[in-house]
Motif scaffolding. Structure first.
Motif, PDB file in Angstrom:
ATOM      1  N   ASP A   1      31.459  15.195  30.512  1.00  0.00           N
ATOM      2  CA  ASP A   1      30.462  14.658  30.780  1.00  0.00           C
ATOM      3  C   ASP A   1      29.319  15.902  29.890  1.00  0.00           C
ATOM      4  OD1 ASP A   1      29.046  12.776  31.935  1.00  0.00           O
ATOM      5  OD2 ASP A   1      27.746  14.766  33.207  1.00  0.00           O
ATOM      6  N   ASN A   2      28.358  15.479  30.106  1.00  0.00           N
ATOM      7  CA  ASN A   2      27.157  16.730  28.963  1.00  0.00           C
ATOM      8  C   ASN A   2      26.857  17.587  30.383  1.00  0.00           C
ATOM      9  OD1 ASN A   2      25.484  14.930  30.108  1.00  0.00           O
ATOM     10  ND2 ASN A   2      24.195  14.801  28.505  1.00  0.00           N
TER      11      ASN A   2
ATOM     12  N   CYS B   1      30.776   6.265  28.657  1.00  0.00           N
ATOM     13  CA  CYS B   1      30.013   5.299  29.449  1.00  0.00           C
ATOM     14  C   CYS B   1      28.593   6.796  29.047  1.00  0.00           C
ATOM     15  CB  CYS B   1      30.262   5.845  30.669  1.00  0.00           C
ATOM     16  SG  CYS B   1      28.933   5.425  32.166  1.00  0.00           S
ATOM     17  N   CYS B   2      27.914   6.155  28.564  1.00  0.00           N
ATOM     18  CA  CYS B   2      26.399   7.186  29.071  1.00  0.00           C
ATOM     19  C   CYS B   2      25.016   6.130  30.151  1.00  0.00           C
ATOM     20  CB  CYS B   2      25.765   6.735  27.139  1.00  0.00           C
ATOM     21  SG  CYS B   2      24.368   8.522  27.060  1.00  0.00           S
TER      22      CYS B   2
ATOM     23  N   ILE C   1      28.373   4.840  24.163  1.00  0.00           N
ATOM     24  CA  ILE C   1      28.132   6.111  22.921  1.00  0.00           C
ATOM     25  C   ILE C   1      29.684   5.698  22.241  1.00  0.00           C
ATOM     26  CG2 ILE C   1      28.425   7.897  21.597  1.00  0.00           C
ATOM     27  CD1 ILE C   1      26.924   9.673  24.155  1.00  0.00           C
TER      28      ILE C   1
ATOM     29  N   ALA D   1      30.288  12.489  27.701  1.00  0.00           N
ATOM     30  CA  ALA D   1      29.579  11.430  28.156  1.00  0.00           C
ATOM     31  C   ALA D   1      28.218  12.246  28.638  1.00  0.00           C
ATOM     32  CB  ALA D   1      30.446  11.050  29.091  1.00  0.00           C
ATOM     33  N   CYS D   2      27.570  11.210  28.579  1.00  0.00           N
ATOM     34  CA  CYS D   2      25.891  11.774  28.887  1.00  0.00           C
ATOM     35  C   CYS D   2      25.422  11.488  30.448  1.00  0.00           C
ATOM     36  CB  CYS D   2      24.932  11.208  27.882  1.00  0.00           C
ATOM     37  SG  CYS D   2      24.791   9.590  27.594  1.00  0.00           S
TER      38      CYS D   2
ATOM     39  N   CYS E   1      29.064   9.460  34.468  1.00  0.00           N
ATOM     40  CA  CYS E   1      29.092   8.264  34.161  1.00  0.00           C
ATOM     41  C   CYS E   1      30.641   8.067  34.791  1.00  0.00           C
ATOM     42  CB  CYS E   1      29.466   8.000  32.921  1.00  0.00           C
ATOM     43  SG  CYS E   1      28.039   7.799  32.343  1.00  0.00           S
TER      44      CYS E   1
END
Length: 119
Positions: free
Chosen positions: A41-42, A87-88, A94, A114-115, A118
């Motif tokens: 995740d970001n 997942c985003c 994405i 991911a963003c 998720c």
């Protein structure tokens, strides 16, 4: 003289055995490389994202990231693509199509983001 013949024979056989043990791969056998994929995740913690489907092409090699957000694939040296829908929140997913080059006895690493958590 018999002792000398036995010595030469023994050294010759020993050399052949040593050679055959040290060459443990068949002629023409390719040494594999590894594609190591990490999905995170970001967020600030870079939280791992499990259960992301990964496709390596050509070859259509498939797998999923584990609980640590990681997956690895043993492949022949060459050029590949790492495909994944990650997942985003917002746009939904994405779609990654990341090129990667693998060399023999080496690991090529690919990180996908991911963003907005998720999980």
């Amino acid at each position: 003289m018999d002792c000398l013949k036995r010595f030469i024979y023994t050294v010759g056989i020993g050399s052949l055995l040593l050679f055959s043990v040290s060459c443990n791969k068949e002629p023409g056998e390719t040494t594999k490389g590894i594609i190591y994929v990490s999905v995170v995740d970001n967020d600030a913690e870079k939280t791992p994202v499990p259960d992301v489907g990964i496709v390596i092409s050509p070859g259509d090699i498939t797998g999923k990231t584990n609980a640590s957000g990681k997956a690895s694939f043993k492949v022949d040296p060459g050029g590949y693509y790492v495909d994944a829908d990650v997942c985003c929140i917002g746009p939904g997913f994405i779609q990654y199509h990341e090129p990667v080059t693998v060399t023999a006895d080496d690991t090529a690493e690919v990180t996908l983001s991911a963003c907005l958590r998720c999980l």
